[in-house]
Design a protein around this motif. Structure first.
Motif, PDB file in Angstrom:
ATOM      1  N   LEU A  80      51.779  61.842  -2.609  1.00 31.38           N
ATOM      2  CA  LEU A  80      50.490  61.285  -2.223  1.00 31.38           C
ATOM      3  C   LEU A  80      50.385  61.186  -0.705  1.00 31.38           C
ATOM      4  N   PRO A  81      49.159  61.151  -0.171  1.00 29.59           N
ATOM      5  CA  PRO A  81      48.999  60.899   1.267  1.00 29.59           C
ATOM      6  C   PRO A  81      49.673  59.591   1.654  1.00 29.59           C
ATOM      7  N   ILE A  82      50.157  59.526   2.879  1.00 29.95           N
ATOM      8  CA  ILE A  82      50.891  58.349   3.331  1.00 29.95           C
ATOM      9  C   ILE A  82      50.060  57.083   3.181  1.00 29.95           C
ATOM     10  N   ALA A  83      48.777  57.166   3.508  1.00 25.49           N
ATOM     11  CA  ALA A  83      47.912  55.991   3.408  1.00 25.49           C
ATOM     12  C   ALA A  83      47.868  55.458   1.983  1.00 25.49           C
ATOM     13  N   SER A  84      47.802  56.357   1.007  1.00 19.08           N
ATOM     14  CA  SER A  84      47.761  55.928  -0.396  1.00 19.08           C
ATOM     15  C   SER A  84      49.098  55.346  -0.838  1.00 19.08           C
ATOM     16  N   GLN A  85      50.203  55.928  -0.350  1.00 17.88           N
ATOM     17  CA  GLN A  85      51.518  55.377  -0.677  1.00 17.88           C
ATOM     18  C   GLN A  85      51.628  53.933  -0.187  1.00 17.88           C
ATOM     19  N   TYR A  86      51.162  53.693   1.020  1.00 22.32           N
ATOM     20  CA  TYR A  86      51.276  52.353   1.578  1.00 22.32           C
ATOM     21  C   TYR A  86      50.291  51.381   0.942  1.00 22.32           C
ATOM     22  N   PHE A  87      49.145  51.876   0.514  1.00 25.90           N
ATOM     23  CA  PHE A  87      48.223  50.964  -0.169  1.00 25.90           C
ATOM     24  C   PHE A  87      48.756  50.595  -1.548  1.00 25.90           C
ATOM     25  N   ILE A  88      49.427  51.518  -2.221  1.00 26.24           N
ATOM     26  CA  ILE A  88      50.072  51.193  -3.497  1.00 26.24           C
ATOM     27  C   ILE A  88      51.122  50.104  -3.277  1.00 26.24           C
ATOM     28  N   ASP A  89      51.945  50.265  -2.241  1.00 31.37           N
ATOM     29  CA  ASP A  89      52.952  49.238  -1.937  1.00 31.37           C
ATOM     30  C   ASP A  89      52.273  47.907  -1.610  1.00 31.37           C
ATOM     31  N   PHE A  90      51.163  47.980  -0.893  1.00 27.13           N
ATOM     32  CA  PHE A  90      50.406  46.783  -0.528  1.00 27.13           C
ATOM     33  C   PHE A  90      49.889  46.069  -1.781  1.00 27.13           C
ATOM     34  N   LEU A  91      49.389  46.836  -2.754  1.00 29.14           N
ATOM     35  CA  LEU A  91      48.906  46.250  -4.007  1.00 29.14           C
ATOM     36  C   LEU A  91      50.033  45.526  -4.743  1.00 29.14           C
ATOM     37  N   VAL A  92      51.195  46.162  -4.810  1.00 35.51           N
ATOM     38  CA  VAL A  92      52.331  45.553  -5.507  1.00 35.51           C
ATOM     39  C   VAL A  92      52.762  44.267  -4.792  1.00 35.51           C
TER      40      VAL A  92
END
Length: 289
Positions: free
Chosen positions: A270-282
């Protein structure tokens, strides 16, 4: 660092079980991580009692240092993110109505406070639509039930209760809880799930069949129809938190739950931004109510 995050969540929730639910781990794995920390430092960190979980005297002495270490690591992650290109980027999400309306606006705001140049593209749809978007690569990940969609990775964020929505003058409106089979005789307004429906699964499990008269995608249209006395429905508890409709929402027995989850193919691609937003959600899922 996962062990420190687990410990912090246990302290916040005062419970191993609740911490496991919040972080998406099994209770056994949470206990093992705490045991690993205690073995590493050679002291007992936590004490369990009837009132919950608390720090021992030794745990109180070292806990501030653990939190400081965790915060420094999180700061390091954020700095590394900017170096890897998170200065800009686009996060493409598909989400069900209740999540897009009640959770995402605040989460977008908090994430953009940290990464102001990140843009979000949000598509709202039912389960089937979200899975189709994922298969076609139109979105990076979806926010939907964990009960549907084979072949995808899923991380549960929250177990959301689904409630019975009734006209305010319905005979069952004064009941504290409503048995699922008591809803079977009424005209039922079904929220269209696009291949899977928690309400229909609950009726089937109870051995009764819903009297489905309408199939609607929009929660607000359903609530307006319930208010007009056209039938009853089962919707997420989230939509009950912000409604001015003249209706009542009641818990169902047995409970009907929706495990809202992040659904994606391969996080690493996934794009880096999406990876970090997933981590942010968790990281923020304990705030989701």
């Amino acid at each position: 660092m996962n062990r420190l995050l687990v410990l912090e969540t246990i302290i916040q929730m005062k419970s191993f079980t609740k911490a496991a639910e919040v972080l998406g781990y099994t209770q056994s794995s949470v206990s093992q991580m705490v045991a690993g920390l205690e073995k590493e430092f050679g002291i007992q960190i936590l004490r369990r009692s009837r009132t919950g979980v608390s720090l021992t005297a030794e745990g109180q002495a070292i806990y501030p240092y653990m939190v400081q270490t965790l915060r420094q690591y999180q700061a390091l992650q954020e700095r590394a993110a900017s170096l890897k290109g998170l200065e800009t980027g686009t996060v493409r999400i598909g989400a069900i109505t209740s999540v897009s309306c009640y959770w995402l606006p605040d989460l977008f705001k908090k994430f953009k406070e940290r990464y102001p140049n990140i843009e979000f593209v949000l598509q709202q749809g039912d389960y089937g639509m979200i899975l189709d978007w994922l298969k076609r690569g139109e979105i990076d990940f979806g926010l939907m039930t964990a009960e549907y969609g084979e072949g995808f990775n899923k991380v549960v964020l929250h177990q959301t209760e689904m409630k019975a929505f009734l006209p305010s003058k319905h005979p069952l409106a004064k009941e504290d809880r409503i048995q699922i089979d008591e809803l079977a005789a009424d005209p039922f307004i079904l929220v269209e799930g696009g291949g899977y429906s928690e309400p229909l699964a609950a009726f089937e499990k109870a051995g009764v069949q819903a009297n489905v008269r309408y199939r609607i995608q929009d929660d607000y249209t359903i609530m307006a129809m319930v208010e007009a006395g056209l039938g009853v429905s089962i919707l997420s508890e989230l939509v009950d938190s912000r409604t001015d409709f003249d209706l009542v929402a009641k818990s169902i027995e047995p409970k009907v739950m929706r495990p809202v989850s992040i659904v994606y193919r391969d996080k690493a691609t996934l794009p880096i931004a999406s990876q970090y937003f997933i981590d942010f959600l968790v990281q923020h899922k304990q705030e989701l109510r």
